[in-house]
Design a protein around this motif. Structure first.
Motif, short mmCIF file in Angstrom:
data_model
loop_
_atom_site.label_atom_id
_atom_site.label_comp_id
_atom_site.label_asym_id
_atom_site.label_seq_id
_atom_site.Cartn_x
_atom_site.Cartn_y
_atom_site.Cartn_z
N GLY A 113 0.79 -1.23 0.00
CA GLY A 113 0.00 0.00 0.00
C GLY A 113 0.82 1.28 0.00
N ILE A 114 2.00 1.21 -0.62
CA ILE A 114 2.86 2.39 -0.66
C ILE A 114 2.43 3.28 -1.84
CG2 ILE A 114 5.23 3.17 -1.05
CD1 ILE A 114 6.14 0.56 0.23
N ALA A 115 2.51 4.59 -1.62
CA ALA A 115 2.23 5.52 -2.71
C ALA A 115 3.53 5.78 -3.48
CB ALA A 115 1.68 6.82 -2.16
N PHE A 116 3.42 5.94 -4.80
CA PHE A 116 4.58 6.23 -5.63
C PHE A 116 4.40 7.56 -6.35
CE2 PHE A 116 7.58 2.69 -6.10
CZ PHE A 116 6.92 1.67 -5.45
N LEU A 117 5.49 8.33 -6.39
CA LEU A 117 5.55 9.42 -7.37
C LEU A 117 6.52 8.92 -8.41
CD1 LEU A 117 4.82 12.30 -8.28
CD2 LEU A 117 6.86 13.08 -7.10
N PHE A 118 6.01 8.57 -9.60
CA PHE A 118 6.83 7.93 -10.61
C PHE A 118 7.17 8.95 -11.68
CE2 PHE A 118 7.72 5.33 -14.29
CZ PHE A 118 8.47 4.30 -13.76
N ILE A 119 8.44 9.37 -11.67
CA ILE A 119 8.86 10.44 -12.57
C ILE A 119 9.55 9.83 -13.78
CG2 ILE A 119 10.34 12.46 -12.77
CD1 ILE A 119 10.04 12.74 -9.72
N SER A 120 9.14 10.22 -14.98
CA SER A 120 9.80 9.69 -16.16
C SER A 120 9.56 10.60 -17.35
CB SER A 120 9.28 8.30 -16.46
OG SER A 120 9.94 7.78 -17.59
N HIS A 121 10.48 10.51 -18.31
CA HIS A 121 10.23 11.22 -19.55
C HIS A 121 9.54 10.30 -20.54
CE1 HIS A 121 13.88 8.98 -20.37
NE2 HIS A 121 13.51 9.01 -21.63
#
Lengths: 577, 294
Positions: free
Chosen positions: A478-486
């Protein structure tokens, strides 16, 4: 296309010491034809390219067998040619474009010097004629104001312009064969689309044979006529691009296609139900100022301007944007690795922007990061046990036995053997290292993980497995992710919601489905249209309008972003947050 | 990929180390250990007192030459002192001075360099200004000044030799620290909640060991030379006490007639620096986990 090939490679074998990098590889390229050499890292793509130029010896490799013939009538065998004859060919009949436009131009030489060097050496032009030819060469690669650009140094140009200059240098002597080694990998998608379009139109003009090396199936579909799939130095399959994409014959080609993220073909994950907001950002801002000099005003670049969003427990927010748009500054400001100038970051109900360093350190256990480069983000001198349990050790002071147990548990979670704990980072592959980084982030059971380009440095199949692992971990913990990508296609696979960042601002945010299927903001629309589709039938017949190339780097310092002459009207703080 | 199992602590360890060396490293290790043993037990090994003069047996050549005098295996000097005995005592003193000097330099320069690299700003400016000053002024001048003020005792000599190399350590350490603090794994450590002190000790220091080891070995050789320069100028260790450097310095005048006076201490200096350099390189590679067996 003439019937005799311009470049013919026969049973080429290359070895580095005892390691055989290329095994009995054969292919032909005709005039005006593009052959794409596809494969993951270590497949022998670059070794092949360097062998054709006979630069492989410089890298410590050796051509052990085979022939490389150049020219359709009266071909010469490059493998037996003496060095002096080769020097006459390189840059003249065979040219190469490299991956990194930042480092493949000499930083202390002006553009005109670098261009004229080639012209004067191979075509024996005098100074004045060479300069004229150089200007024409820049015009040919559609660089606006060529006369002014000639007087500039590489650092004054943007990445896209630099790659155009590289192409101009490579094509200056109208070569028969052009080798392009991942020429667009270091570029943003919109720039990539332009460079690919440019290469194609130049090929049509000059009728050269192109050997195009890439790992990106999307780019292959965009540019290639025929494709050769390489794996561990062996050709797995060669076919026309249509045939390959329609029905790959070899198992490996099928795997490669399956692992390639295709924009619009993933089922977007529906928004999460949870109402627990774990990370809330309000009006975050950060600017960098560059001290002015004598008669030079101080310049301020706003890397992040008034950014606000929320992430709920168990949710992935995908953050997309091109290089320099402020993605990384944003993620670092969230952890206060870079101090924000303004705004608030509320982490699990607590405002961390006002905390002092000691209190902040304690809060950092709730948010962890996974970095882009798995080779540089692990201290090479520490063993895996110490590395992955370090955050836990720092936050709760575990003893050696507890660290051992925790390490075993974490390695299980990320799918690595328990005996990995005693090894050192250099003994792992890129994908395994990124798993170690994820294990390290998990060691303190954080609420949020910031993944900054976490899979960008990995091969497609490895990246695919790592993103799957992240999704599994998210579902079980149940972890939240901020997934940064181009890479928008990867973000689509991962994210429940997507935020699009442009020039330091979030211009659009919403559920994945909505942002990608019905983009509201013109920048989002442009970004999406530039993504290469791994489908040769969907090839863009009309590439990005040339007007948009106009003066790539005439905008605010540091935030190099392509702006077309007034076509894009970007409102200040757009789109609903 | 070979699994690295924990190295068993005792007798096996020496054997593992030995097995990991090549021929030159083995030779260097043997030479180095022999020199240390010779230096440590010089009073027991030396056949004569190094200061005993015998004017009748002046400038006698070593064993095997005409006019060789029994017992003085490596000949005698202009005052009839035994060259072998003097060389052994000289080695003892030189080795001690070099080790002490290089270690002082390492501690002083390393600490200041680390501070400069981590703190930045005012601290860095001050430290680097001091480094620049020391580089700009020939060190022999500084040494002369210090020795002129404080007199030339052994203690002062050790301090002078220590100060001689600190700026090199400081420059190297500062540069390395600045490079390493830019690495993502340092950011990762900060993100993990590490304090600046923890990061400096746990993450930065282990990564700058290699260049430090190399600098240490270079400094050892340099100090031997500096010491002989000072001795030659009459400011080093005072005669009749022998150091390798001073023996070469004074023996120079007798080169045409009694070359052994220079040759014996010079060969010892060469052997000493050779074994230190090779061992240093080996240590550097050992210290880097990436260069060990994969």
């Amino acid at each position: 296309m003439s019937d005799r090939p311009v470049l013919s490679v026969e049973r080429l074998s290359v070895s580095f010491g005892r390691h055989q990098a290329v095994k009995s590889l054969s292919f032909n390229i005709g005039a005006g034809e593009t052959l794409a050499l596809v494969g993951e890292s270590g497949s022998g793509k670059s070794a092949t390219a360097l062998s054709v130029l006979r630069l492989i010896e410089r890298e410590g490799g050796r051509i052990t067998d085979g022939a490389i013939r150049l020219g359709s009538d009266d071909p010469v065998d490059l493998t037996t040619l003496p060095e002096q004859a080769l020097q006459k060919l390189r840059g003249n009949r065979i040219s190469m474009i490299f991956q990194e436009p930042m480092t493949s131009l000499n930083p202390v030489m002006r553009i005109d010097e670098q261009l004229c060097e080639v012209l004067r050496r191979h075509q024996r032009l005098n100074r004045v004629d060479a300069l004229k030819a150089a200007e024409r060469a820049l015009e040919q690669v559609r660089i606006p104001e060529p006369a002014r650009r000639l007087r500039q140094y590489p650092h004054e140009l943007s990445g896209g312009l630099r790659q155009r200059v590289m192409i101009a240098i490579a094509l200056a002597c109208r070569p028969d064969v052009l080798i392009a080694d991942e020429p667009t990998t270091a570029l943003d998608v919109t720039t990539q689309a332009e460079v690919l379009a440019l290469l194609k139109s130049l090929q049509a003009e000059l009728g050269m044979a192109v050997l195009f090396i890439t790992h990106d199936m999307g780019v292959v579909a965009e540019i290639a006529d025929r494709v050769a799939v390489l794996r561990h130095g062996v050709m797995e399959e060669t076919a026309s691009v249509e045939a390959l994409f329609a029905a790959p014959r070899s198992e490996y080609a099928r795997q490669l296609m399956a692992a390639t993220p295709k924009l619009g073909q993933a089922t977007p994950r529906p928004p999460v139900e949870s109402n627990e907001v774990v990370l809330s950002v309000r009006g975050l801002a950060r600017s960098f100022s560059q001290a002015g000099g004598f008669l030079k005003p101080k310049t301020v670049a706003h890397a992040v301007k008034d950014v606000s969003f929320e992430i709920r427990a168990g949710e992935t927010l995908g953050l997309v944007g091109e290089s320099g748009c402020g993605k990384s500054t944003l993620s670092r400001s969230l952890m206060r690795l870079i101090e924000p100038d303004g705004g608030e970051v509320i982490l699990a109900g607590r405002n961390i922007t006002a905390l002092d360093q000691t209190a902040l350190r304690a809060e950092r256990s709730k948010v962890q990061m996974v970095f882009q480069d798995p080779f540089a983000s692990l201290n090479p001198r520490l063993n895996v046990r110490d590395l992955i349990t370090e955050p836990a050790y720092l936050h709760s002071g575990l003893n050696a036995a507890a660290r051992e147990a925790l390490a075993a548990d974490l390695l299980d979670k990320v799918g690595l053997d328990r005996d990995a704990a005693r090894r050192f980072p250099h003994q792992f592959s890129g994908g395994q290292r990124q798993r170690l980084c994820i294990a390290r982030a998990l060691s303190v059971s954080p609420k949020v993980i910031l993944a900054d380009e976490a899979v960008s440095a990995l091969d497609v199949s490895t990246a695919d497995r790592v993103t799957r692992l992240m999704c599994e971990i998210q579902e079980s913990l149940g972890i939240a992710f901020l997934f940064i990508s181009h890479d928008i296609a990867v973000v689509e696979r991962m994210s429940h919601r997507i935020a699009v960042m442009y020039r330091g601002e979030i211009v659009e945010i919403g559920p994945t489905e909505q942002v990608l299927r019905a983009p509201a903001h013109p920048y989002t629309q442009r970004l999406l249209s530039a993504v290469p589709r791994p489908d040769p039938k969907a090839r863009r017949r009309a590439p990005v309008p040339e007007a948009q190339i106009a003066d790539l780097d005439n905008n605010a310092a540091g935030i190099g972003m392509l702006v077309s002459g007034g076509q894009l009207d970007l409102p200040g703080a757009a789109a609903g947050v | 990929m070979v699994d690295i199992t924990a190295v068993p602590a005792q007798p096996g360890m020496l054997r593992t180390f030995w097995a990991s060396t090549n021929l030159i490293q083995k030779i260097a290790a043997i030479v180095g250990v022999s020199l240390i043993v010779l230096a440590a037990f010089a009073p027991l090994i030396a056949p004569f007192d190094p200061l005993d003069q015998s004017l009748i047996s002046r400038l006698r050549p070593p064993l095997g030459f005409e006019r060789y005098k029994d017992g003085f295996y490596l000949g005698t000097d202009e005052l009839g002192r035994d060259v072998l005995s003097r060389s052994l005592y000289g080695l003892r003193l030189t080795l001690g001075l070099a080790l002490a000097g290089a270690s002082i330099g390492l501690l002083l320069g390393g600490t200041l360099g680390l501070l400069a690299g981590l703190k930045r700003g005012f601290t860095e400016d001050i430290i680097m200004a001091a480094v620049d000053i020391q580089i700009a002024i020939p060190f022999t001048l500084i040494a002369l000044l210090i020795l002129a003020i404080f007199g030339s005792s052994l203690e002062v000599m050790v301090v002078v030799l220590g100060i001689a190399g600190w700026e090199q350590y400081a420059r190297i350490v500062r540069g390395e620290v600045r490079k390493i603090t830019q690495m993502p794994f340092i950011e990762a450590a900060r993100a993990s909640g590490g304090s600046p002190r923890y990061i400096a000790i746990r993450h930065v220091l282990p990564n700058i060991v290699s260049p430090l080891v190399v600098q240490f070995t270079l400094a050892l050789s340099n100090i031997v030379i500096l010491e002989s320069t000072l001795s030659f100028l009459g400011l080093g260790v005072q005669p009749p006490t022998a150091t390798l450097g001073s023996m070469v310095g004074y023996g120079r005048d007798y080169m045409p007639t009694a070359p052994w006076m220079v040759t014996v201490p010079a060969v010892m200096i060469i052997l000493l620096t050779f074994s230190v350099q090779i061992t240093g390189d080996w240590l550097r590679d050992r210290a880097d986990v990436r260069l060990r067996e994969r």
